[in-house]
Scaffold this motif. Structure first.
Motif, PDB file in Angstrom:
ATOM      1  N   ARG A  83       0.826  -1.198   0.000  1.00 52.28           N
ATOM      2  CA  ARG A  83       0.000   0.000   0.000  1.00 52.28           C
ATOM      3  C   ARG A  83       0.870   1.261   0.000  1.00 52.28           C
ATOM      4  O   ARG A  83       0.636   2.210  -0.739  1.00 52.28           O
ATOM      5  N   GLN A  84       1.893   1.273   0.838  1.00 49.58           N
ATOM      6  CA  GLN A  84       2.755   2.445   0.933  1.00 49.58           C
ATOM      7  C   GLN A  84       3.549   2.662  -0.353  1.00 49.58           C
ATOM      8  O   GLN A  84       3.784   3.795  -0.772  1.00 49.58           O
ATOM      9  N   LEU A  85       3.938   1.563  -0.990  1.00 51.49           N
ATOM     10  CA  LEU A  85       4.661   1.688  -2.254  1.00 51.49           C
ATOM     11  C   LEU A  85       3.749   2.292  -3.323  1.00 51.49           C
ATOM     12  O   LEU A  85       4.135   3.227  -4.038  1.00 51.49           O
ATOM     13  N   VAL A  86       2.527   1.771  -3.434  1.00 51.68           N
ATOM     14  CA  VAL A  86       1.603   2.229  -4.475  1.00 51.68           C
ATOM     15  C   VAL A  86       1.096   3.637  -4.190  1.00 51.68           C
ATOM     16  O   VAL A  86       1.000   4.473  -5.093  1.00 51.68           O
ATOM     17  N   SER A  87       0.773   3.938  -2.927  1.00 51.48           N
ATOM     18  CA  SER A  87       0.115   5.200  -2.617  1.00 51.48           C
ATOM     19  C   SER A  87       1.072   6.384  -2.529  1.00 51.48           C
ATOM     20  O   SER A  87       0.774   7.473  -3.025  1.00 51.48           O
ATOM     21  N   VAL A  88       2.234   6.195  -1.906  1.00 47.39           N
ATOM     22  CA  VAL A  88       3.145   7.341  -1.722  1.00 47.39           C
ATOM     23  C   VAL A  88       4.590   7.063  -2.127  1.00 47.39           C
ATOM     24  O   VAL A  88       5.458   7.917  -1.967  1.00 47.39           O
ATOM     25  N   GLY A  89       4.857   5.846  -2.642  1.00 50.94           N
ATOM     26  CA  GLY A  89       6.219   5.547  -3.070  1.00 50.94           C
ATOM     27  C   GLY A  89       7.173   5.199  -1.954  1.00 50.94           C
ATOM     28  O   GLY A  89       8.395   5.230  -2.143  1.00 50.94           O
ATOM     29  N   GLN A  90       6.653   4.831  -0.785  1.00 47.69           N
ATOM     30  CA  GLN A  90       7.496   4.435   0.337  1.00 47.69           C
ATOM     31  C   GLN A  90       7.914   2.968   0.151  1.00 47.69           C
ATOM     32  O   GLN A  90       7.075   2.078   0.104  1.00 47.69           O
ATOM     33  N   GLY A  91       9.216   2.705   0.005  1.00 44.92           N
ATOM     34  CA  GLY A  91       9.696   1.365  -0.306  1.00 44.92           C
ATOM     35  C   GLY A  91      10.305   0.608   0.848  1.00 44.92           C
ATOM     36  O   GLY A  91      10.810  -0.497   0.665  1.00 44.92           O
ATOM     37  N   ARG A  92      10.268   1.187   2.053  1.00 46.79           N
ATOM     38  CA  ARG A  92      10.916   0.533   3.189  1.00 46.79           C
ATOM     39  C   ARG A  92      10.343  -0.856   3.444  1.00 46.79           C
ATOM     40  O   ARG A  92      11.066  -1.820   3.669  1.00 46.79           O
ATOM     41  N   GLY A  93       9.017  -0.967   3.416  1.00 44.01           N
ATOM     42  CA  GLY A  93       8.384  -2.256   3.671  1.00 44.01           C
ATOM     43  C   GLY A  93       8.724  -3.282   2.605  1.00 44.01           C
ATOM     44  O   GLY A  93       8.952  -4.453   2.902  1.00 44.01           O
ATOM     45  N   LEU A  94       8.754  -2.838   1.347  1.00 46.18           N
ATOM     46  CA  LEU A  94       9.093  -3.767   0.272  1.00 46.18           C
ATOM     47  C   LEU A  94      10.521  -4.262   0.408  1.00 46.18           C
ATOM     48  O   LEU A  94      10.813  -5.434   0.135  1.00 46.18           O
ATOM     49  N   ARG A  95      11.424  -3.401   0.844  1.00 42.59           N
ATOM     50  CA  ARG A  95      12.808  -3.849   1.046  1.00 42.59           C
ATOM     51  C   ARG A  95      12.893  -4.873   2.174  1.00 42.59           C
ATOM     52  O   ARG A  95      13.714  -5.799   2.129  1.00 42.59           O
ATOM     53  N   ALA A  96      12.038  -4.719   3.180  1.00 39.48           N
ATOM     54  CA  ALA A  96      11.980  -5.738   4.238  1.00 39.48           C
ATOM     55  C   ALA A  96      11.503  -7.057   3.662  1.00 39.48           C
ATOM     56  O   ALA A  96      11.968  -8.136   4.071  1.00 39.48           O
ATOM     57  N   HIS A  97      10.595  -7.001   2.687  1.00 45.34           N
ATOM     58  CA  HIS A  97      10.160  -8.224   2.015  1.00 45.34           C
ATOM     59  C   HIS A  97      11.338  -8.913   1.337  1.00 45.34           C
ATOM     60  O   HIS A  97      11.446 -10.145   1.362  1.00 45.34           O
ATOM     61  N   THR A  98      12.199  -8.127   0.696  1.00 39.20           N
ATOM     62  CA  THR A  98      13.323  -8.749  -0.007  1.00 39.20           C
ATOM     63  C   THR A  98      14.271  -9.440   0.974  1.00 39.20           C
ATOM     64  O   THR A  98      14.860 -10.477   0.645  1.00 39.20           O
ATOM     65  N   VAL A  99      14.423  -8.879   2.176  1.00 37.97           N
ATOM     66  CA  VAL A  99      15.240  -9.538   3.206  1.00 37.97           C
ATOM     67  C   VAL A  99      14.586 -10.851   3.617  1.00 37.97           C
ATOM     68  O   VAL A  99      15.251 -11.897   3.706  1.00 37.97           O
ATOM     69  N   LEU A 100      13.284 -10.808   3.890  1.00 36.23           N
ATOM     70  CA  LEU A 100      12.563 -12.021   4.274  1.00 36.23           C
ATOM     71  C   LEU A 100      12.630 -13.077   3.175  1.00 36.23           C
ATOM     72  O   LEU A 100      12.949 -14.247   3.433  1.00 36.23           O
ATOM     73  N   LEU A 101      12.338 -12.678   1.949  1.00 38.99           N
ATOM     74  CA  LEU A 101      12.319 -13.629   0.841  1.00 38.99           C
ATOM     75  C   LEU A 101      13.707 -14.198   0.561  1.00 38.99           C
ATOM     76  O   LEU A 101      13.871 -15.408   0.349  1.00 38.99           O
ATOM     77  N   GLY A 102      14.713 -13.332   0.566  1.00 42.99           N
ATOM     78  CA  GLY A 102      16.065 -13.803   0.282  1.00 42.99           C
ATOM     79  C   GLY A 102      16.594 -14.738   1.349  1.00 42.99           C
ATOM     80  O   GLY A 102      17.190 -15.781   1.046  1.00 42.99           O
ATOM     81  N   THR A 103      16.374 -14.389   2.608  1.00 41.37           N
ATOM     82  CA  THR A 103      16.852 -15.241   3.701  1.00 41.37           C
ATOM     83  C   THR A 103      16.100 -16.561   3.715  1.00 41.37           C
ATOM     84  O   THR A 103      16.698 -17.640   3.918  1.00 41.37           O
ATOM     85  N   THR A 104      14.784 -16.507   3.519  1.00 42.55           N
ATOM     86  CA  THR A 104      13.998 -17.737   3.491  1.00 42.55           C
ATOM     87  C   THR A 104      14.424 -18.623   2.331  1.00 42.55           C
ATOM     88  O   THR A 104      14.563 -19.846   2.479  1.00 42.55           O
ATOM     89  N   ALA A 105      14.644 -18.022   1.152  1.00 37.03           N
ATOM     90  CA  ALA A 105      15.079 -18.803  -0.004  1.00 37.03           C
ATOM     91  C   ALA A 105      16.421 -19.487   0.260  1.00 37.03           C
ATOM     92  O   ALA A 105      16.632 -20.651  -0.113  1.00 37.03           O
ATOM     93  N   ALA A 106      17.348 -18.770   0.907  1.00 34.44           N
ATOM     94  CA  ALA A 106      18.657 -19.358   1.211  1.00 34.44           C
ATOM     95  C   ALA A 106      18.511 -20.557   2.153  1.00 34.44           C
ATOM     96  O   ALA A 106      19.138 -21.614   1.954  1.00 34.44           O
ATOM     97  N   LEU A 107      17.676 -20.414   3.173  1.00 35.25           N
ATOM     98  CA  LEU A 107      17.464 -21.512   4.116  1.00 35.25           C
ATOM     99  C   LEU A 107      16.716 -22.665   3.460  1.00 35.25           C
ATOM    100  O   LEU A 107      17.046 -23.834   3.678  1.00 35.25           O
ATOM    101  N   PHE A 108      15.717 -22.345   2.644  1.00 35.65           N
ATOM    102  CA  PHE A 108      14.969 -23.393   1.944  1.00 35.65           C
ATOM    103  C   PHE A 108      15.884 -24.164   0.993  1.00 35.65           C
ATOM    104  O   PHE A 108      15.734 -25.381   0.832  1.00 35.65           O
ATOM    105  N   ALA A 109      16.794 -23.461   0.333  1.00 34.03           N
ATOM    106  CA  ALA A 109      17.699 -24.129  -0.595  1.00 34.03           C
ATOM    107  C   ALA A 109      18.499 -25.207   0.114  1.00 34.03           C
ATOM    108  O   ALA A 109      18.673 -26.325  -0.398  1.00 34.03           O
TER     109      ALA A 109
END
Length: 422
Positions: A83-109
């Motif tokens: 919502r913040q990315l689409v509405s006002v261009g705030q990307g902090r939350g999306l960058r947190a997603h990349t940390v979660l996704l990247g770390t989870t992918a590394a552990l899943f691998a």
């Protein structure tokens, strides 16, 4: 948090808009009654499960508690990030997603490549087919989470922390999830499907991980460029304790929450053999209630699948996702109580009720069509190197755009960066 927080947007938080301050607001004193109640539930629930349903069930409940604690302390949002990315261009939350996704992918691998599991469990990746039905489901979910004020995991931890309005969303979520199991064959067999694809099958887990991390890094970089162009409002931290007490009574940086959630996700995979999910439990709860009311969902094709039929005929306390979900509610409630932020709201504006009912139903129905939610389809799919996870993310992001406009049609203001949690 006060009842007035529901006067405009449904709760969905992150950092609040900044105001002149000498530092982060200080967390209030713990809610003694809520803390005691939470600890009693944790102890008695764990003992009961271990004694009557086995150690594995107790571990799944404990992992859910850990997930709830991490979600609450990090205010880890899926709805708010998009919502913040689409509405006002705030990307902090999306960058947190990349940390979660990247770390989870590394552990899943590592887990999937080695087959490491507890008690003879053989972990399996979440690789789902892509089709018209799954994309419709992702779109509905994206719309619903903006109307309902939370995603699947967010709804659970909001409920645990005492946010009464989200109980309405959860109830409608259950109804929608159950409704989505009816005529599921139409969506997945009658409408066009395009099969499934896993990067790991072509590149191996090492190569698939490298590609995934590169894509996530590009997304993080793009979010920074978007921020520079749109200059979103500054944000300030939520209430927190000082020093080491911040671990149990404060707000965690979102990236810390992402790492902790990733570690717990890997443990869930190793314990139950499949990735962390949320919404299959909602469908099961709805089916159990429907049976108690005299309906016969067991005749539907979804519930005739051997695995789903076994869940429907078994105890809820033997259902792994149910135990994770219950643990999230309990863990978030305990974390909120320790941080002095457990407050039950008593006044809910009618627009929030309408939005919660509509949003919850759309999320539930959409999750069944798309083989999961922001956790089971998005996080688990991408971390399992499945193309379905990326398709879900893109379509759900479109749904976010539609959902924000639907909010305005219902007379609900678009939440500012930091208003609410999920």
């Amino acid at each position: 948090m006060t009842t007035s927080s529901f006067a405009a947007p449904a709760p969905d938080a992150g950092p609040r808009p900044s105001a002149p301050t000498d530092g982060p607001p200080v967390a209030t004193a713990p809610n003694s009654l809520a803390v005691t109640t939470g600890l009693v539930i944790v102890v008695l629930g764990s003992v009961y499960l271990a004694t009557n349903h086995g150690a594995k069930q107790a571990v799944l409940f404990a992992l859910g508690i850990g997930l709830g604690v991490a979600l609450f302390h990090a205010r880890f949002g899926f709805t708010s990030a998009w919502r913040q990315l689409v509405s006002v261009g705030q990307g902090r939350g999306l960058r947190a997603h990349t940390v979660l996704l990247g770390t989870t992918a590394a552990l899943f691998a590592v887990v999937l490549a080695t087959g490491a599991g507890f008690g003879g469990v053989s972990p399996q990746p979440s690789v789902d087919p892509i089709g018209v039905g799954t994309m419709v489901g992702a779109l509905l979910f994206g719309i619903g989470m903006q109307l309902g004020g939370g995603c699947a995991s967010g709804v659970l931890y909001h409920v645990g922390s005492g946010q009464s309005a989200i109980v309405i969303t959860l109830a409608s979520f259950v109804v929608g999830s159950f409704a989505g199991t009816w005529r599921i064959d139409f969506w997945h067999e009658t409408l066009p499907t395009f099969g499934s694809y896993s990067l790991a099958e072509d590149l191996g887990y090492g190569g698939a991980l490298a590609v995934t991390l590169l894509v996530l890094a590009a997304i993080a970089g793009a979010s920074i460029l978007v921020e520079r162009r749109r200059t979103p409002p500054p944000v300030a931290p939520v209430p927190t304790a000082r020093g080491l007490a911040r671990i149990v009574r404060g707000s965690w940086p979102m990236w810390v929450g992402g790492v902790v959630l990733a570690a717990l996700s890997a443990l869930v995979l190793m314990t139950k053999g499949s990735a962390w999910g949320v919404t299959s439990a909602f469908a099961l709860w709805g089916a159990k209630i429907a049976q108690a009311l005299g309906m016969h969902p067991e005749t539907w094709s979804y519930w005739q699948d051997p695995g789903n039929a076994a869940d429907l005929n078994g105890s809820l306390l033997d259902h792994a996702t149910t135990l994770n979900d219950l643990g999230i509610i309990v863990g978030a409630g305990l974390a909120a109580a320790v941080g002095g932020q457990f407050v039950v709201q008593r006044r809910i504006p009618w627009r929030i009720v309408v939005a919660g009912l509509l949003g919850g139903f759309l999320m539930g129905y959409g999750a069944r069509l798309s083989f999961g939610c922001n956790i089971g389809a998005y996080l688990a799919g991408i971390a399992s190197f499945s193309l379905s996870g990326w398709v879900w993310a893109v379509v759900a992001l479109v749904g976010t755009w539609v959902g924000l406009r639907a909010r305005r049609r219902l007379g609900l203001a678009t939440p500012r960066p930091g208003d609410g949690v999920c």
